[in-house]
Design a protein around this motif. Structure first.
Motif, mmCIF file in Angstrom:
data_model
loop_
_atom_site.group_PDB
_atom_site.id
_atom_site.type_symbol
_atom_site.label_atom_id
_atom_site.label_comp_id
_atom_site.label_asym_id
_atom_site.label_seq_id
_atom_site.Cartn_x
_atom_site.Cartn_y
_atom_site.Cartn_z
ATOM 1 N N CYS A 124 -0.302 6.548 -10.215
ATOM 2 C CA CYS A 124 -0.746 5.507 -9.284
ATOM 3 C C CYS A 124 -2.265 5.531 -9.194
ATOM 4 N N GLU A 172 2.100 1.717 -7.161
ATOM 5 C CA GLU A 172 1.866 0.643 -6.204
ATOM 6 C C GLU A 172 2.534 -0.624 -6.759
ATOM 7 N N THR A 202 4.242 -1.268 0.050
ATOM 8 C CA THR A 202 2.917 -1.471 -0.553
ATOM 9 C C THR A 202 1.815 -0.991 0.379
#
Ligand code: SAH
Length: 364
Positions: A124, A172, A202
């Motif tokens: 991420c 994400e 999110t």
């Protein structure tokens, strides 16, 4: 900030065809384009999504000669690299993708549910300070078939239908919206999971929540807020710099208006930092009159950060402070803590593999 992966549509990746992720109509067109009658599309759909076929060779109702002629076609299933079971029954999987990358998926059983926590990226890029995945950096977006595969893998391993899905694994999701939305549609239409049983979590990126609203999905949007003011959020979440708290909340309000779905706000409780009564009061002020729900997540410790988990007493007073201001709130106690399978603890590094044990189990 990396853009969405190119070619993220279901089915096509770097000129290879992946069958997983394709709809009944697309599969029917595909079999017909390869010389088979239309009814084979339905058979293929059934074998992919119900029987869990891992290769065309597994689909014994298809003519052998044809299967052999199509031997280059890839369904798009992962292989099991590692599986670890926590005392509470939570199972953490490390799955190996077609290009050798490893992702984490978690299966969480409870009374009459089986929830899968899916990853949307390998690593991420958001680098939130309390999150193990963020500490490990970013490699790439997942494709639609790689997301669908995670759900089918857990379903087959448990021998039980998956009832709920949360996009709370690595990554994400709104940096990979095309693949994530394609996977949600496939999981709904092809695997048969209700959109209302799917939660997309999110940290928020400018314009992307509004873009998601345009998809008119019935999923629950969970927004990782974690702070009651911009200065504090900035300390924890580097991307908050480009997305002030007020703007994020405005976009969430638009989401509610556009979809009619309420938004959940996730709030990690970090002892002494954001868990004081004044933070609860400030949070309540922001959310007044907002059709929303707050999920408090007591911090799960990670090696790379030295935040503390708050005491039960301060968790209770935070809850009470919100409730007294008429904010709908619940506390989410993460499952699978001792296997490093809880929120924010997913990281497919060698260290984690060693900590989780070294056995490599294959799915039966
Ligand atoms: N990128 C998405 C989804 C992945 S994280 C997001 O940020 O929402 C899923 C949830 O776990 C998020 O709310 C995230 O902030 C939370 N989380 C991350 N690290 C955590 C930790 N160490 N303890 C508790 N929750 C954590």
């Amino acid at each position: 900030m990396p853009a969405d992966a190119p070619g993220a549509e279901a089915g096509e990746v770097a000129s290879e065809t992946y069958l997983l992720g394709l709809s009944l109509e697309a599969l029917t067109e595909w079999v017909q384009a390869h010389g088979q009658p239309a009814y084979r599309g339905k058979q293929l759909h059934n074998w992919l999504y119900k029987k869990g076929a891992r290769s065309l060779q597994d689909i014994t109702v298809f003519p052998k000669a044809w299967r052999q002629a199509m031997s280059q076609v890839v369904i798009g299933r992962s292989t099991l690299h590692h599986r670890a079971v926590a005392r509470d029954g939570t199972v953490k999987y490390l799955l190996r993708l077609g290009d050798g990358q490893i992702i984490e998926t978690v299966g969480i059983p409870s009374a009459n549910r089986l929830t899968v926590c899916v990853s949307s990226q390998v690593g991420c890029p958001m680098a939130c300070d309390f999150c193990a995945t963020g500490k490990g950096g970013f490699l790439r977006n997942l494709y639609c078939h790689e997301i669908v595969d995670q759900v089918l893998t857990v379903q087959a391993d448990f021998g039980q239908r998956v009832s709920h899905i949360v996009f709370m694994g690595m990554g994400e999701p709104l940096l990979n919206t095309d693949s994530v939305v394609a996977a949600i549609r496939c999981l709904n239409q092809d695997v048969g999971i209700s959109q209302r049983a799917i939660t997309l979590s999110t940290v928020g990126l400018p314009g992307r929540i509004r873009k998601l609203a345009d998809e008119q999905l019935q999923v629950t949007l969970a927004v990782s807020l974690h702070a009651s003011n911009q200065a504090q959020r900035l300390q924890l979440i580097p991307s908050a710099k480009a997305y002030p708290l007020e703007t994020l909340l405005d976009e969430c309000r638009d989401y509610v208006k556009l979809t009619g779905r309420r938004v959940s706000f996730e709030y990690i409780l970090l002892a002494g930092l954001n868990d004081q009564p004044r933070h609860a009061a400030e949070l309540a002020q922001h959310l007044r009159g907002f059709q929303s729900h707050v999920n408090l997540i007591p911090y799960n410790p990670i090696d790379e950060a030295d935040y503390q988990r708050p005491s039960e007493a301060s968790i209770s007073s935070f809850v009470a402070a919100l409730e007294s201001r008429h904010i709908a709130v619940s506390v989410r106690y993460s499952r699978g803590l001792e296997e490093n399978a809880a929120c924010g603890q997913l990281r497919a590094s060698k260290g984690n593999l060693a900590a989780a044990g070294s056995d490599t189990t294959t799915l039966g």
